[in-house]
Enzyme design. Sequence first.
Site, short mmCIF file in Angstrom:
data_model
loop_
_atom_site.label_atom_id
_atom_site.label_comp_id
_atom_site.label_asym_id
_atom_site.label_seq_id
_atom_site.Cartn_x
_atom_site.Cartn_y
_atom_site.Cartn_z
N HIS A 56 -58.35 19.68 -27.87
CA HIS A 56 -57.28 20.32 -27.09
C HIS A 56 -56.68 19.37 -26.06
O HIS A 56 -56.26 19.77 -24.98
CB HIS A 56 -57.79 21.60 -26.39
CG HIS A 56 -58.30 22.63 -27.33
ND1 HIS A 56 -57.47 23.49 -28.02
CD2 HIS A 56 -59.56 22.95 -27.72
CE1 HIS A 56 -58.20 24.30 -28.78
NE2 HIS A 56 -59.47 23.98 -28.61
N ASN A 134 -57.69 30.72 -29.99
CA ASN A 134 -56.74 29.99 -30.81
C ASN A 134 -55.61 30.92 -31.24
O ASN A 134 -55.64 32.13 -31.00
CB ASN A 134 -57.42 29.42 -32.06
CG ASN A 134 -58.39 28.29 -31.74
OD1 ASN A 134 -58.19 27.55 -30.79
ND2 ASN A 134 -59.43 28.18 -32.54
N TYR A 344 -68.36 24.63 -23.13
CA TYR A 344 -67.09 24.56 -22.41
C TYR A 344 -67.29 24.23 -20.93
O TYR A 344 -66.66 23.32 -20.38
CB TYR A 344 -66.31 25.87 -22.55
CG TYR A 344 -65.47 25.93 -23.80
CD1 TYR A 344 -66.05 25.81 -25.06
CD2 TYR A 344 -64.10 26.09 -23.73
CE1 TYR A 344 -65.29 25.86 -26.21
CE2 TYR A 344 -63.32 26.13 -24.88
CZ TYR A 344 -63.93 26.02 -26.11
OH TYR A 344 -63.16 26.07 -27.24
#
Length: 541
Positions: A56, A134, A344
């Site tokens: 990303h 997404n 994350y």
Amino acid sequence: MSEQRPTLTTRQGHPVRDNQSMRSVGERGPATLENYQFIEKITHFDRERIPERVVHARGTGAHGYFEAYGKIGDEPASKYTRARVLNETGVQTPVFVRFSTVIGAKESPETARDPRGFAVKLKTVDGNWDLVGNNLKVFFIRDAIKFPDMIHAFKPDPVTNQQEPWRFYDFICSHPEALHMVTWVKSPWGIPANYREMEGSGVNTYKLVNDQGVAHLVKFHWQPKQGVRNLTSAQAAEIQGQDTSHATRDLYEAIERGDYPEWEFCVQLMSDGEHPELDFDPLDDTKRWPEDRFPLLPVGRMVLDKNPDNVFAETEQSAFGTGVLVDGIDFSDDKMLQGRTLSYSDTQRYRVGPNYLQLPINAPQEKARARTNQRDGQMTFYVDGGGEEKHINYEPSLLGGMQEAPQPDKDYHQHVEGHLGRYQTTRTADDYKQAGDRYRTFQDWERDDLVNNVGGDLKKCPELIQLRMVWHLWHCDEDYGRRVAQVAGIDLEKAKALQPLPGKPAPGQNRQGPTYTNGQPEQGGGGAKEPATSEELAPSK
């Protein structure tokens, strides 16, 4: 192929006997914190790139607000969740959204065939809620331990520094659950026309919890009120020849002229449980929940109405994590969700720093100001508010400092029981079925583009990969496999003669029951529950 291969190990030199599955309590149970092999693998993966994001990296963002309808479908939202952000009407909750591509580097073109990131930070009065997903409603893999392998296969070759189709399909060949996502990505849905005309999805399965401690499985979706528009390969190539930042430009200019993009926030709901009556596991993020059985129920709307003042300070330093939830929204045992929740936030602490949550773009709103005993670390901007007693940075204390929040009257307590081990997935029949269903529901021009894209890629692959991919696609849909074989010049009959993958069920088949990754069936304990009734499966429309 030679069988004299070196043995895969951890960085500690321990032989890796299973690189496919995390340890969990039963097949569908939660992963355990002592998944050392996974933790070593994923935390090292998080640190492979500096300073841009590993995935990303190419993205743009915008500010806006979210408004709840106070209902989920036609019923009060409170029936399913005690989350204030989904119950209170007339409140504009600030949001920041970052759109992105996945595989390409920071300066890669936005016409790339790639899933698009759709990450939303809602700054609620109860703290931040990050919904990180997404544009497509499914993913390539269902166990987070495979994520570094997947990204490595999709990223450029470490020797040639080129993205190679054979690397992509070599990975896909061994993971039939990825066929569904491949069918989406290689169709025009793999190149959204821009960010405004694009769906969003949380992808993973979460839970909503109400004030009675009752939980429902939930999928989150953003539906664009501008409609959905995608590009063929030829259309994308034409745009890329003129502009590699067309989607960023489109979003920025739309907001500047007051044409604010808007999405309706919807959920799909299912009663909590294993649901053996379904052909797929509702915790499997490679599968969609059929919308005719689990309809999209409107919950609220999101509007983006302000561009960032500084791209680096806001868009690039924005940091999201799937573990950032508010009360009333909880985790499921989705193995991708559990792995992402570690990965994350770990990535953000490494990429931006341990105090990334003190940056204005990431900090919660004033009504939910952070009050912690966390201290120091690189680039500490201020000390988290802890009251008048500055000497006490621990809890509990008889003298002062902070105290725990009150417990809810009724909380959600999931019953967990099972053997600790690494499991293969039992419900595999839909690995082929949902991909075939998607192929058949595409319009003719979408199927044409899909077939030409996959067939064109396979021309560049070794025969071993060509044959196995056609074998997979033929089992998804005979027309799908036949047409790809024709485009790529592959012998269809030779492909059809292949045997099923070693250790995996034949296409369209499930395993007989919970099975460890060494092929041995689980012995004793557990067992399938009675099928739920149709009334239990989904709420009223």
